[in-house]
Design a protein around this motif. Structure first.
Motif, PDB file in Angstrom:
ATOM      1  N   PHE A 129      59.464  61.942  34.941  1.00 40.99           N
ATOM      2  CA  PHE A 129      60.098  62.659  33.831  1.00 40.99           C
ATOM      3  C   PHE A 129      59.223  62.572  32.584  1.00 40.99           C
ATOM      4  O   PHE A 129      58.952  63.574  31.910  1.00 40.99           O
ATOM      5  N   VAL A 130      58.745  61.369  32.264  1.00 47.70           N
ATOM      6  CA  VAL A 130      57.890  61.181  31.090  1.00 47.70           C
ATOM      7  C   VAL A 130      56.523  61.823  31.323  1.00 47.70           C
ATOM      8  O   VAL A 130      55.937  62.424  30.414  1.00 47.70           O
ATOM      9  N   SER A 177      57.816  59.157  15.999  1.00 53.42           N
ATOM     10  CA  SER A 177      58.758  59.047  17.112  1.00 53.42           C
ATOM     11  C   SER A 177      58.126  58.273  18.258  1.00 53.42           C
ATOM     12  O   SER A 177      56.921  58.407  18.517  1.00 53.42           O
ATOM     13  N   GLN A 178      58.935  57.458  18.906  1.00 55.48           N
ATOM     14  CA  GLN A 178      58.475  56.729  20.083  1.00 55.48           C
ATOM     15  C   GLN A 178      59.319  57.124  21.293  1.00 55.48           C
ATOM     16  O   GLN A 178      60.552  57.159  21.220  1.00 55.48           O
ATOM     17  N   GLY A 188      54.389  58.917  20.411  1.00 54.03           N
ATOM     18  CA  GLY A 188      53.680  58.102  21.385  1.00 54.03           C
ATOM     19  C   GLY A 188      54.654  57.296  22.223  1.00 54.03           C
ATOM     20  O   GLY A 188      55.883  57.394  22.058  1.00 54.03           O
ATOM     21  N   LEU A 189      54.127  56.502  23.111  1.00 57.31           N
ATOM     22  CA  LEU A 189      54.943  55.674  23.991  1.00 57.31           C
ATOM     23  C   LEU A 189      55.319  54.372  23.294  1.00 57.31           C
ATOM     24  O   LEU A 189      54.569  53.842  22.475  1.00 57.31           O
ATOM     25  N   ALA A 190      56.480  53.849  23.656  1.00 61.03           N
ATOM     26  CA  ALA A 190      56.997  52.638  23.022  1.00 61.03           C
ATOM     27  C   ALA A 190      56.666  51.403  23.847  1.00 61.03           C
ATOM     28  O   ALA A 190      56.484  51.481  25.064  1.00 61.03           O
ATOM     29  N   GLU A 191      56.613  50.274  23.167  1.00 61.89           N
ATOM     30  CA  GLU A 191      56.461  48.987  23.823  1.00 61.89           C
ATOM     31  C   GLU A 191      57.789  48.239  23.887  1.00 61.89           C
ATOM     32  O   GLU A 191      58.152  47.689  24.909  1.00 61.89           O
ATOM     33  N   THR A 201      48.102  56.818  28.931  1.00 63.11           N
ATOM     34  CA  THR A 201      49.304  56.176  28.383  1.00 63.11           C
ATOM     35  C   THR A 201      48.957  55.116  27.352  1.00 63.11           C
ATOM     36  O   THR A 201      49.732  54.194  27.121  1.00 63.11           O
ATOM     37  N   ASP A 202      47.806  55.260  26.711  1.00 60.94           N
ATOM     38  CA  ASP A 202      47.378  54.260  25.735  1.00 60.94           C
ATOM     39  C   ASP A 202      47.733  54.630  24.299  1.00 60.94           C
ATOM     40  O   ASP A 202      47.311  53.961  23.356  1.00 60.94           O
TER      41      ASP A 202
END
Length: 387
Positions: free
Chosen positions: A181-182, A162-163, A249-252, A24-25
């Motif tokens: 889900f993610v 996209s995040q 990627g994943l959002a902050e 998840t980085d």
């Protein structure tokens, strides 16, 4: 023993051969500010979103963006005063210019959301923006969200950035279901493969998609995906298929404010599109059910049955598979700031997703598939072709 060994082999492959999906980085790639800031138009399709709009729209209006930017909220036939509330919020909070408009009911062959997006993009093109930010009405953005997305797109040469918004995890059911889900999404679409040019993997997260306007035109967005229920993945495939370079990627600091307090709410979220993901194929459904059972359900069953029956081989293979499953889930729980003790419960959550997927197929054959906010959509090949 054979089932447990098959499950263990599957987990060894998933651990090492599926794009390190469990990590998840992956955040916004390295970026630098451009010398000249491009113009951005934000398009927000909204249908009956009065409950969440006060928590999301002000965050868009308050964007700290050095270039020209404005927001277009497209009211998709709301019955709760969404459009009126959006105008009131703009008057109260100020910030970026806001245009509220409505496209009317979608014609046959269009989903309501994509019809609204089409209308919003049409209004935005009159401003000749370089970028379009497509975001959902339940997504709250950090004040520098647009700035960071543009920097990432410019620096990396991406046509689409996209995040995956961080979903809400407050209720018991949200804690059990949402991180998984993610996790499952990343397993299907490993983020590290998405940005590789020439790779087949393509996906986006519909809550936050920055798209070059010329890339959208080249890929015929949204017309090319007008029937798609899982529109974000279809959009990414269309852009990548037309030669675009994409990133996910994943959002902050991009967060969904939509609550899913009950299992029923989460069930509807998943089941409305699960069978569409399988292209409405009974064969793919059977394969998915079998795969979920082998990968997620066999390990704990093999461990406990093996221990009870004295079958050390089955118990060891099942236990190792369950251990790998648990270990790969820990990073996602950390990302969502959830107790790590939830990781061994992933088989329970997977069983729920199996039931949701089967229910999605059942609802489809009952004529209630892909139902959302009062609309039910036919499978794509059943919709009339638009010229």
């Amino acid at each position: 023993m054979w089932s447990a060994s098959g499950s263990l082999a599957a987990w060894l492959w998933l651990l090492l051969g599926q794009g390190f999906f469990w990590r998840t980085d992956l955040r916004l790639p390295p970026r630098r500010e451009p010398e000249e800031w491009p113009s951005v138009c934000v398009v927000v399709p909204a249908r009956d979103e009065a409950a969440v709009l006060p928590h999301s729209l002000p965050s868009l209006l308050a964007q700290d963006y050095p270039g020209r930017a404005e927001v277009f909220l497209i009211d998709d036939g709301s019955s709760d005063g969404t459009g009126r509330l959006a105008q009131e919020l703009a008057q109260r909070h100020g910030g970026l210019p806001l245009t509220v408009d409505s496209p009317g009911e979608p014609p046959a062959g269009w989903t309501g959301k994509l019809w609204a997006v089409r209308h919003g993009i049409g209004l935005a093109r009159a401003r000749a923006p370089e970028y379009l930010l497509l975001t959902d009405a339940d997504i709250a953005h950090g004040p520098d969200s647009v700035r960071e997305l543009v920097c990432a797109a410019r620096t990396g040469g991406f046509d689409l950035v996209s995040q995956m918004a961080r979903l809400r995890v407050e209720s018991v059911w949200e804690r059990l279901v949402v991180p998984a889900f993610v996790y499952f999404f990343a397993q299907l679409y490993p983020f590290r493969w998405i940005s590789v040019k020439g790779a087949r993997t393509a996906a986006a997260a519909g809550g936050c998609v920055l798209l070059r306007a010329d890339a959208a035109e080249k890929a015929r967005i949204p017309d090319a995906v007008r029937q798609a229920v899982i529109d974000d993945v279809a959009l990414a495939k269309a852009v990548k298929g037309s030669g675009g370079h994409i990133w996910l990627g994943l959002a902050e600091r991009v967060d969904s404010v939509r609550p899913y307090p009950r299992l029923h709410d989460l069930w509807r979220m998943v089941s409305r599109s699960a069978y569409a993901q399988l292209r409405h194929s009974p064969l793919l459904l059977a394969g998915t059910v079998a795969g979920l059972a082998l990968v997620y359900l066999v390990p704990p069953v093999a461990l406990f049955v093996g221990l009870a029956s004295g079958d050390a081989g089955a118990a060891m293979a099942g236990g190792l598979a369950w251990l790998l499953m648990t270990a790969t889930y820990l990073p996602m729980l950390r990302y969502y700031r959830q107790p790590l003790g939830l990781a061994p419960l992933l088989p329970v959550t997977a069983f729920l997703y199996l039931l949701m997927t089967v229910d999605s197929a059942v609802q489809h054959y009952r004529g209630r598939g892909a139902a959302w906010k009062g609309r039910t959509y036919a499978r794509p090949d059943a919709a009339p072709e638009q010229r």
